[in-house]
Design an enzyme around this catalytic site. Structure first.
Site, mmCIF file in Angstrom:
data_model
loop_
_atom_site.group_PDB
_atom_site.id
_atom_site.type_symbol
_atom_site.label_atom_id
_atom_site.label_comp_id
_atom_site.label_asym_id
_atom_site.label_seq_id
_atom_site.Cartn_x
_atom_site.Cartn_y
_atom_site.Cartn_z
ATOM 1 N N HIS A 8 0.824 -1.194 0.000
ATOM 2 C CA HIS A 8 0.000 0.000 0.000
ATOM 3 C C HIS A 8 0.866 1.254 0.000
ATOM 4 C CE1 HIS A 8 -2.936 2.765 2.294
ATOM 5 N NE2 HIS A 8 -3.418 2.627 1.062
ATOM 6 N N ARG A 9 0.861 1.986 -1.111
ATOM 7 C CA ARG A 9 1.709 3.160 -1.305
ATOM 8 C C ARG A 9 3.195 2.788 -1.208
ATOM 9 N NH1 ARG A 9 -1.799 7.203 2.688
ATOM 10 N NH2 ARG A 9 -3.823 6.380 2.032
ATOM 11 N N GLU A 35 0.630 -0.726 -4.754
ATOM 12 C CA GLU A 35 -0.535 0.127 -4.970
ATOM 13 C C GLU A 35 -0.050 1.561 -4.812
ATOM 14 O OE1 GLU A 35 -3.889 2.698 -3.546
ATOM 15 O OE2 GLU A 35 -2.002 2.182 -2.546
ATOM 16 N N ASP A 37 -1.124 6.036 -5.836
ATOM 17 C CA ASP A 37 -2.178 7.001 -6.150
ATOM 18 C C ASP A 37 -1.660 8.023 -7.148
ATOM 19 O OD1 ASP A 37 -4.069 6.263 -3.725
ATOM 20 O OD2 ASP A 37 -2.063 6.530 -2.893
ATOM 21 N N HIS A 50 -0.959 10.664 -2.587
ATOM 22 C CA HIS A 50 -2.298 10.280 -2.134
ATOM 23 C C HIS A 50 -3.210 11.468 -1.908
ATOM 24 C CE1 HIS A 50 -5.392 9.338 0.904
ATOM 25 N NE2 HIS A 50 -5.507 8.216 0.207
ATOM 26 N N GLU A 110 -4.338 3.820 -8.438
ATOM 27 C CA GLU A 110 -5.617 4.408 -8.064
ATOM 28 C C GLU A 110 -5.708 5.820 -8.618
ATOM 29 O OE1 GLU A 110 -8.265 6.007 -4.305
ATOM 30 O OE2 GLU A 110 -6.717 4.513 -3.899
ATOM 31 N N LYS A 112 -7.100 9.287 -8.459
ATOM 32 C CA LYS A 112 -7.717 10.130 -7.428
ATOM 33 C C LYS A 112 -8.570 11.206 -8.101
ATOM 34 C CE LYS A 112 -6.709 9.698 -3.627
ATOM 35 N NZ LYS A 112 -7.231 8.836 -2.534
ATOM 36 N N ASP A 230 -0.655 -2.512 4.216
ATOM 37 C CA ASP A 230 0.450 -1.742 4.775
ATOM 38 C C ASP A 230 1.568 -2.718 5.080
ATOM 39 O OD1 ASP A 230 -0.757 0.734 4.662
ATOM 40 O OD2 ASP A 230 -1.600 0.599 6.680
#
Length: 235
Positions: A8-9, A35, A37, A50, A110, A112, A230
């Site tokens: 995640h990120r 992943e 953003d 993000h 993702e 945004k 995470d």
């Protein structure tokens, strides 16, 4: 288990989120993918961050949409996390795609596009992914499902992932209507029966954002394709 984890990120527990340091760590640690953003700068560049504002993760202030790429690249995106990351920059999407290269590695982008509308965001992201030859290893997700429809209109081959929080009734039907590759539900709403039904209908399930390995293992046992989690090693 690592082959099922999308960091995640990036490896955001031990490196500043959505930076090249966090993404490189995911590659080095042998995870399935990352992943991230994407938003858009004032001059049309794809910015990997993000928040709509740069305030939380940099030494600057303001909206991404109001800043040029040069202004964004002048920000420090690492000092807030740890002194050793001082001077780390916010990447553009193309930098991350170049890092991935031809590795067997999944990238979940993702878009945004919910709070702020970025005209042309879908087209620009698709163009960047295709230019790097990574369309078959990329999942494009969003909470703005109109963005997902637009992606499919532009490129039928694109794999879209439907992000959502609330528990949906028969979510596989909704996913099929959007011609989605996967559903990306908030992890507490995922049940074994739901995953089974989705798989029978040709939809993968990729829950977000898991905080611990025990929950991740349970979801993997249910049959999900990946877990957005995470992730980071304890130093």
């Amino acid at each position: 288990m690592k082959e099922k984890i999308l960091a995640h990120r990036g490896v955001s527990l031990t490196a500043p989120e959505n930076t090249m340091s966090a993404f490189a760590a995911a590659v080095e640690q042998g995870l399935a993918g990352i992943e991230l953003d994407v938003q858009m700068s004032k001059d049309g560049h794809l910015i990997v961050i993000h928040d709509e504002r740069v305030d939380r993760t940099t030494n600057g202030k303001g909206l991404v949409k109001d800043m040029t790429l040069e202004e964004i690249k002048n920000l420090d995106a690492g000092s807030w996390f740890a002194e050793k990351y001082s001077g780390v920059k916010i990447p553009v999407l193309e930098e991350v795609l170049e890092l991935i290269g031809q590795r067997e590695f999944i990238i979940n982008i993702e878009l945004k596009s919910g709070i702020i509308q970025y005209p042309g965001l879908e087209e620009r992201v698709l163009k960047a992914v295709k230019k790097c030859g990574l369309l078959d290893r990329t999942i494009l997700s969003s909470f703005n499902h109109y963005s997902l429809l637009k992606i499919k209109e532009i490129s039928e081959d694109a794999r879209i992932g439907v992000l959502y929080y609330a528990g949906l009734v028969d979510p596989w039907e909704y996913g099929r209507n959007l011609k989605a590759y996967s559903l990306h539900p908030f992890f507490p709403s995922v049940t074994e029966q739901m995953v089974k039904e989705c798989l029978e209908q040709g939809l993968q399930v990729i829950p977000f954002t898991v905080k611990d390995k025990e929950t991740a293992k349970k979801l993997i046992d249910f049959g999900v394709e990946y877990v957005i989690m995470d992730w980071g090693r304890v130093n």
